[in-house]
Each structure stands twice: as structure tokens, then as C-alpha cells.
Motif scaffolding. Structure first.
Motif, PDB file in Angstrom:
ATOM      1  N   LEU A 208      29.388  46.520  41.981  1.00 33.84           N
ATOM      2  CA  LEU A 208      30.405  47.203  42.784  1.00 33.84           C
ATOM      3  C   LEU A 208      29.856  47.631  44.148  1.00 33.84           C
ATOM      4  O   LEU A 208      30.595  47.667  45.133  1.00 33.84           O
ATOM      5  CB  LEU A 208      30.929  48.432  42.033  1.00 33.84           C
ATOM      6  CG  LEU A 208      31.711  48.180  40.744  1.00 33.84           C
ATOM      7  CD1 LEU A 208      32.139  49.501  40.126  1.00 33.84           C
ATOM      8  CD2 LEU A 208      32.928  47.292  40.992  1.00 33.84           C
ATOM      9  N   GLU A 209      28.590  47.958  44.201  1.00 33.57           N
ATOM     10  CA  GLU A 209      27.990  48.392  45.464  1.00 33.57           C
ATOM     11  C   GLU A 209      27.953  47.283  46.505  1.00 33.57           C
ATOM     12  O   GLU A 209      27.742  47.550  47.693  1.00 33.57           O
ATOM     13  CB  GLU A 209      26.570  48.907  45.218  1.00 33.57           C
ATOM     14  CG  GLU A 209      26.505  50.217  44.451  1.00 33.57           C
ATOM     15  CD  GLU A 209      27.104  51.379  45.230  1.00 33.57           C
ATOM     16  OE1 GLU A 209      27.093  51.342  46.474  1.00 33.57           O
ATOM     17  OE2 GLU A 209      27.594  52.335  44.593  1.00 33.57           O
ATOM     18  N   GLU A 210      28.170  46.045  46.077  1.00 33.43           N
ATOM     19  CA  GLU A 210      28.134  44.910  47.001  1.00 33.43           C
ATOM     20  C   GLU A 210      29.400  44.820  47.853  1.00 33.43           C
ATOM     21  O   GLU A 210      29.440  44.045  48.822  1.00 33.43           O
ATOM     22  CB  GLU A 210      27.980  43.603  46.213  1.00 33.43           C
ATOM     23  CG  GLU A 210      26.683  43.478  45.431  1.00 33.43           C
ATOM     24  CD  GLU A 210      25.504  43.201  46.339  1.00 33.43           C
ATOM     25  OE1 GLU A 210      25.717  42.685  47.457  1.00 33.43           O
ATOM     26  OE2 GLU A 210      24.371  43.518  45.928  1.00 33.43           O
ATOM     27  N   PHE A 211      30.422  45.610  47.531  1.00 38.32           N
ATOM     28  CA  PHE A 211      31.724  45.423  48.171  1.00 38.32           C
ATOM     29  C   PHE A 211      32.110  46.598  49.069  1.00 38.32           C
ATOM     30  O   PHE A 211      31.530  47.681  49.020  1.00 38.32           O
ATOM     31  CB  PHE A 211      32.798  45.206  47.093  1.00 38.32           C
ATOM     32  CG  PHE A 211      32.537  44.015  46.213  1.00 38.32           C
ATOM     33  CD1 PHE A 211      32.845  42.734  46.651  1.00 38.32           C
ATOM     34  CD2 PHE A 211      31.961  44.158  44.962  1.00 38.32           C
ATOM     35  CE1 PHE A 211      32.593  41.624  45.856  1.00 38.32           C
ATOM     36  CE2 PHE A 211      31.703  43.065  44.149  1.00 38.32           C
ATOM     37  CZ  PHE A 211      32.023  41.790  44.604  1.00 38.32           C
ATOM     38  N   HIS A 212      33.124  46.337  49.891  1.00 37.42           N
ATOM     39  CA  HIS A 212      33.634  47.327  50.842  1.00 37.42           C
ATOM     40  C   HIS A 212      34.110  48.572  50.080  1.00 37.42           C
ATOM     41  O   HIS A 212      34.774  48.455  49.037  1.00 37.42           O
ATOM     42  CB  HIS A 212      34.793  46.715  51.633  1.00 37.42           C
ATOM     43  CG  HIS A 212      35.175  47.482  52.842  1.00 37.42           C
ATOM     44  ND1 HIS A 212      35.936  48.627  52.783  1.00 37.42           N
ATOM     45  CD2 HIS A 212      34.898  47.284  54.161  1.00 37.42           C
ATOM     46  CE1 HIS A 212      36.133  49.091  54.000  1.00 37.42           C
ATOM     47  NE2 HIS A 212      35.512  48.312  54.860  1.00 37.42           N
ATOM     48  N   PRO A 213      33.814  49.767  50.591  1.00 37.87           N
ATOM     49  CA  PRO A 213      34.199  50.994  49.868  1.00 37.87           C
ATOM     50  C   PRO A 213      35.699  51.198  49.725  1.00 37.87           C
ATOM     51  O   PRO A 213      36.138  51.994  48.893  1.00 37.87           O
ATOM     52  CB  PRO A 213      33.566  52.109  50.709  1.00 37.87           C
ATOM     53  CG  PRO A 213      33.327  51.502  52.048  1.00 37.87           C
ATOM     54  CD  PRO A 213      33.030  50.062  51.788  1.00 37.87           C
ATOM     55  N   ARG A 214      36.499  50.496  50.522  1.00 33.63           N
ATOM     56  CA  ARG A 214      37.949  50.630  50.419  1.00 33.63           C
ATOM     57  C   ARG A 214      38.579  49.472  49.641  1.00 33.63           C
ATOM     58  O   ARG A 214      39.767  49.185  49.787  1.00 33.63           O
ATOM     59  CB  ARG A 214      38.578  50.735  51.806  1.00 33.63           C
ATOM     60  CG  ARG A 214      38.176  52.013  52.538  1.00 33.63           C
ATOM     61  CD  ARG A 214      38.946  52.193  53.828  1.00 33.63           C
ATOM     62  NE  ARG A 214      38.568  53.446  54.481  1.00 33.63           N
ATOM     63  CZ  ARG A 214      39.075  53.877  55.634  1.00 33.63           C
ATOM     64  NH1 ARG A 214      39.991  53.136  56.264  1.00 33.63           N
ATOM     65  NH2 ARG A 214      38.679  55.028  56.153  1.00 33.63           N
ATOM     66  N   SER A 215      37.786  48.861  48.809  1.00 33.03           N
ATOM     67  CA  SER A 215      38.289  47.765  47.972  1.00 33.03           C
ATOM     68  C   SER A 215      39.107  48.314  46.809  1.00 33.03           C
ATOM     69  O   SER A 215      39.093  49.507  46.508  1.00 33.03           O
ATOM     70  CB  SER A 215      37.117  46.936  47.431  1.00 33.03           C
ATOM     71  OG  SER A 215      36.369  46.342  48.471  1.00 33.03           O
ATOM     72  N   LEU A 216      39.803  47.393  46.153  1.00 38.49           N
ATOM     73  CA  LEU A 216      40.556  47.678  44.938  1.00 38.49           C
ATOM     74  C   LEU A 216      39.850  46.995  43.771  1.00 38.49           C
ATOM     75  O   LEU A 216      39.462  45.835  43.875  1.00 38.49           O
ATOM     76  CB  LEU A 216      41.984  47.145  45.059  1.00 38.49           C
ATOM     77  CG  LEU A 216      42.862  47.211  43.797  1.00 38.49           C
ATOM     78  CD1 LEU A 216      43.316  48.654  43.563  1.00 38.49           C
ATOM     79  CD2 LEU A 216      44.074  46.294  43.938  1.00 38.49           C
ATOM     80  N   VAL A 217      39.690  47.706  42.659  1.00 38.96           N
ATOM     81  CA  VAL A 217      39.068  47.134  41.465  1.00 38.96           C
ATOM     82  C   VAL A 217      40.142  46.959  40.402  1.00 38.96           C
ATOM     83  O   VAL A 217      40.928  47.875  40.148  1.00 38.96           O
ATOM     84  CB  VAL A 217      37.937  48.033  40.934  1.00 38.96           C
ATOM     85  CG1 VAL A 217      37.225  47.351  39.764  1.00 38.96           C
ATOM     86  CG2 VAL A 217      36.940  48.358  42.042  1.00 38.96           C
ATOM     87  N   GLU A 218      40.167  45.792  39.784  1.00 41.34           N
ATOM     88  CA  GLU A 218      41.207  45.458  38.807  1.00 41.34           C
ATOM     89  C   GLU A 218      40.594  44.934  37.517  1.00 41.34           C
ATOM     90  O   GLU A 218      39.707  44.078  37.543  1.00 41.34           O
ATOM     91  CB  GLU A 218      42.140  44.399  39.396  1.00 41.34           C
ATOM     92  CG  GLU A 218      43.200  43.874  38.432  1.00 41.34           C
ATOM     93  CD  GLU A 218      43.999  42.730  39.030  1.00 41.34           C
ATOM     94  OE1 GLU A 218      45.130  42.977  39.478  1.00 41.34           O
ATOM     95  OE2 GLU A 218      43.477  41.584  39.055  1.00 41.34           O
ATOM     96  N   LEU A 219      41.071  45.452  36.404  1.00 42.04           N
ATOM     97  CA  LEU A 219      40.768  44.893  35.090  1.00 42.04           C
ATOM     98  C   LEU A 219      42.042  44.255  34.566  1.00 42.04           C
ATOM     99  O   LEU A 219      43.045  44.930  34.346  1.00 42.04           O
ATOM    100  CB  LEU A 219      40.299  45.993  34.128  1.00 42.04           C
ATOM    101  CG  LEU A 219      40.277  45.651  32.632  1.00 42.04           C
ATOM    102  CD1 LEU A 219      39.482  44.387  32.359  1.00 42.04           C
ATOM    103  CD2 LEU A 219      39.734  46.824  31.822  1.00 42.04           C
ATOM    104  N   ASP A 220      42.014  42.934  34.397  1.00 43.26           N
ATOM    105  CA  ASP A 220      43.176  42.174  33.953  1.00 43.26           C
ATOM    106  C   ASP A 220      42.887  41.608  32.568  1.00 43.26           C
ATOM    107  O   ASP A 220      41.907  40.885  32.376  1.00 43.26           O
ATOM    108  CB  ASP A 220      43.440  41.048  34.963  1.00 43.26           C
ATOM    109  CG  ASP A 220      44.664  40.214  34.616  1.00 43.26           C
ATOM    110  OD1 ASP A 220      45.328  40.505  33.607  1.00 43.26           O
ATOM    111  OD2 ASP A 220      44.953  39.257  35.360  1.00 43.26           O
ATOM    112  N   TYR A 221      43.750  41.921  31.596  1.00 40.03           N
ATOM    113  CA  TYR A 221      43.577  41.386  30.251  1.00 40.03           C
ATOM    114  C   TYR A 221      43.768  39.875  30.199  1.00 40.03           C
ATOM    115  O   TYR A 221      43.406  39.240  29.211  1.00 40.03           O
ATOM    116  CB  TYR A 221      44.573  42.056  29.291  1.00 40.03           C
ATOM    117  CG  TYR A 221      44.076  43.350  28.691  1.00 40.03           C
ATOM    118  CD1 TYR A 221      43.474  44.327  29.473  1.00 40.03           C
ATOM    119  CD2 TYR A 221      44.228  43.599  27.337  1.00 40.03           C
ATOM    120  CE1 TYR A 221      43.041  45.518  28.923  1.00 40.03           C
ATOM    121  CE2 TYR A 221      43.798  44.792  26.775  1.00 40.03           C
ATOM    122  CZ  TYR A 221      43.205  45.747  27.569  1.00 40.03           C
ATOM    123  OH  TYR A 221      42.778  46.932  27.008  1.00 40.03           O
TER     124      TYR A 221
END
Length: 278
Positions: A208-221
Motif C-alpha cells: 500500500l505504501e507504493e501508491f498515492h495517498p489519495r488512492s482508493l482501496v477495493e476488496l472485490d469478492y
């Protein structure tokens, strides 16, 4: 068979990061800005179909010859964010992990050693030119890793029926995901000291630290919605169980933590049983 096909399979869940356009250098930023305006943006089923189409070539192709120029798109508070598929990179990464999940004879039959060696050589040369490369998508077959649920809260759960069928997912801002990882690690290290759950959560946190701090994180089943019973889908509160388990550990309540973990494992045991029967 392609390794892209083995990381994008019908019964897989996905952890994705959508980055704002500002996170991408030119000319990629312009490409994604133009791409996001399309009326015919591909969805998850399109990604799956294109990947499975790679099963057809003979001799087998371990990874796509060219990198995908497609992405998932989300608009977050008026800001366009994209999650590049990076199918070729994910195929290479899966190639490295495949010997751990398949018996040697089966692996050799699906992907002969000479094919795997050539793919590994291609990846090594590509990585020299792209040392900072990382995937925007992680996948897991037949289950959702417990560590992924740490990133989300129960109220972020979405269970709907969209154009592509049933959707069960969680979405959270990157800042929340990172904060929950840090809190979860603190609790687990104090309660358990060490273990695979801690190691896995550390790995997710670094990713997660590799990405822009204003990114969106999604868990998709993802495709798991097709193997989970309808009632279980509606009642699934896995993120809530993980959160309760962590809270119980923090309070020193081992019995309550054990109950939360038992609910979680019972919920996924049936899915694992279907995998073994397939």
C-alpha cells in the motif's frame, strides 16, 4: 495456459488500488485520462474473458506478449482514479509462485520447464528496465485472505446487483487502509508476537505504501459470489468479524477473539470444500 489466466480465474477475489491521475507520469497520465472518458469501459468480466482466451494457444503462452492497456476506473469525490490491469506483470509474478501451488508433474505438463525458463528470463530483462514496477491488483483463489479484511470496516461493505451480476465489495480511502494496517499490526504483535498473519499484513502494508495517498482501496469478492450460497453472501460480515477479533485481542479477551475467528473460518470452510471437490 497463461499465468495471467491462473491469476484471473472464475473463483478468485481481488484487492485493487485505484490511483488518481496525478499519480501517473506522462505520457501515461494522458493515456488514462483519455481512456477514462470512454463510453465502453471494460469490466471485471471482460478482463476474465480476455484472460481465458489466452488458454487457447499451442504451445502454451505463460504470460501475454504485450502488456494490457486497460484499467478499471472509479470516480472518487469527483476525482478520476484508475487501476491498471497490468496483466503481463501479474502473470510473471504468478509464474514465480506457481511451483508452491502445483505438484511438479502437473506444473511441467501445463507449462514445460523450457517455457518457464524463457518467461523468467524475459521478466528479468524487463525488470532491469522497470525496477519500480508493482501490480495494482492482487488476487486470491477460492478465498479472501484474512489480512485483506483488516483494511476495511463493515460499514464500507457494498452488496448490490450490477450490470455484470452480483457484486460484493468493500471500498475505503488509502489513508484509512494504512491506518488500519498499522493498528492491526500493533495489536497482533502485542498479542501473538509473530506468525504468518503478521507477516502477511506487513507485506500488504508495504504494498500500500507504493501508491498515492489519495488512492482508493477495493476488496472485490469477484467470482466468489458464484460459489458462496446466497444467504451467506447477504449475511457475510467477515470484515466485522476481523475487526471484533482484533478488538478482543487488544482487550485481552481471548475467548471473544476465538469466537470471532471461528465464525470467520466456518464461513469459508464450505468454499474451500468446493475447491477440493472441483
Amino acid at each position: 495456459m497463461t499465468l495471467a489466466s491462473s491469476v484471473i480465474v472464475p473463483y478468485a477475489a481481488y484487492l485493487r488500488v485505484y490511483e488518481p491521475l496525478a499519480a501517473f507520469p506522462e505520457p501515461e497520465r494522458t493515456h488514462w485520462a483519455t481512456y477514462a472518458k470512454r463510453d465502453d469501459l471494460p469490466g471485471a468480466q471482460d478482463e476474465l474473458r480476455r484472460s481465458l482466451a489466452d488458454l487457447l494457444p499451442v504451445p502454451p503462452v505463460p504470460v501475454p506478449v504485450h502488456e494490457s492497456a486497460d484499467a478499471f476506473v472509479a470516480v472518487v469525490d469527483g476525482v478520476t482514479c484508475v487501476c491498471p490491469w497490468r496483466t503481463r506483470l501479474r502473470g510473471w509474478l504468478a509464474l514465480e509462485e506457481l511451483p508452491e501451488s502445483l505438484p511438479g508433474p502437473l506444473l511441467d505438463a501445463a507449462l514445460p520447464p523450457v517455457v518457464r525458463r524463457q518467461a523468467a528470463s524475459d521478466y528479468e530483462q524487463w525488470l532491469e528496465r522497470n525496477p519500480d514496477a508493482r501490480p495494482w491488483i492482487r488476487s486470491a483463489t477460492w478465498h479472501v485472505p484474512v489480512r485483506w479484511f483488516v483494511l476495511f470496516a463493515d460499514e464500507e461493505r457494498e452488496y448490490t446487483k450490477g450490470d455484470e451480476g452480483l457484486i460484493l465489495r468493500y471500498r475505503t480511502p488509502m489513508v484509512q487502509a494504512r491506518r488500519r494496517v498499522a493498528r492491526g499490526l500493533k495489536v497482533l504483535k502485542e498479542a501473538l508476537g509473530e506468525g504468518p498473519l503478521i507477516d502477511g499484513l506487513v507485506d500488504v502494508g508495504r504494498w500500500l505504501e507504493e501508491f498515492h495517498p489519495r488512492s482508493l482501496v477495493e476488496l472485490d469478492y469477484g467470482g466468489l459470489v458464484h460459489v458462496l450460497p446466497a444467504g451467506q453472501l447477504e449475511d457475510d460480515r467477515s470484515a466485522a468479524d476481523v475487526a471484533e477479533g482484533l478488538a478482543a485481542l487488544r482487550d485481552g479477551d481471548g475467548e471473544r477473539a476465538g469466537s470471532a475467528y471461528e465464525r470467520l473460518t466456518d464461513r469459508w470452510s464450505e468454499v474451500r470444500g468446493r475447491q477440493n471437490a472441483s
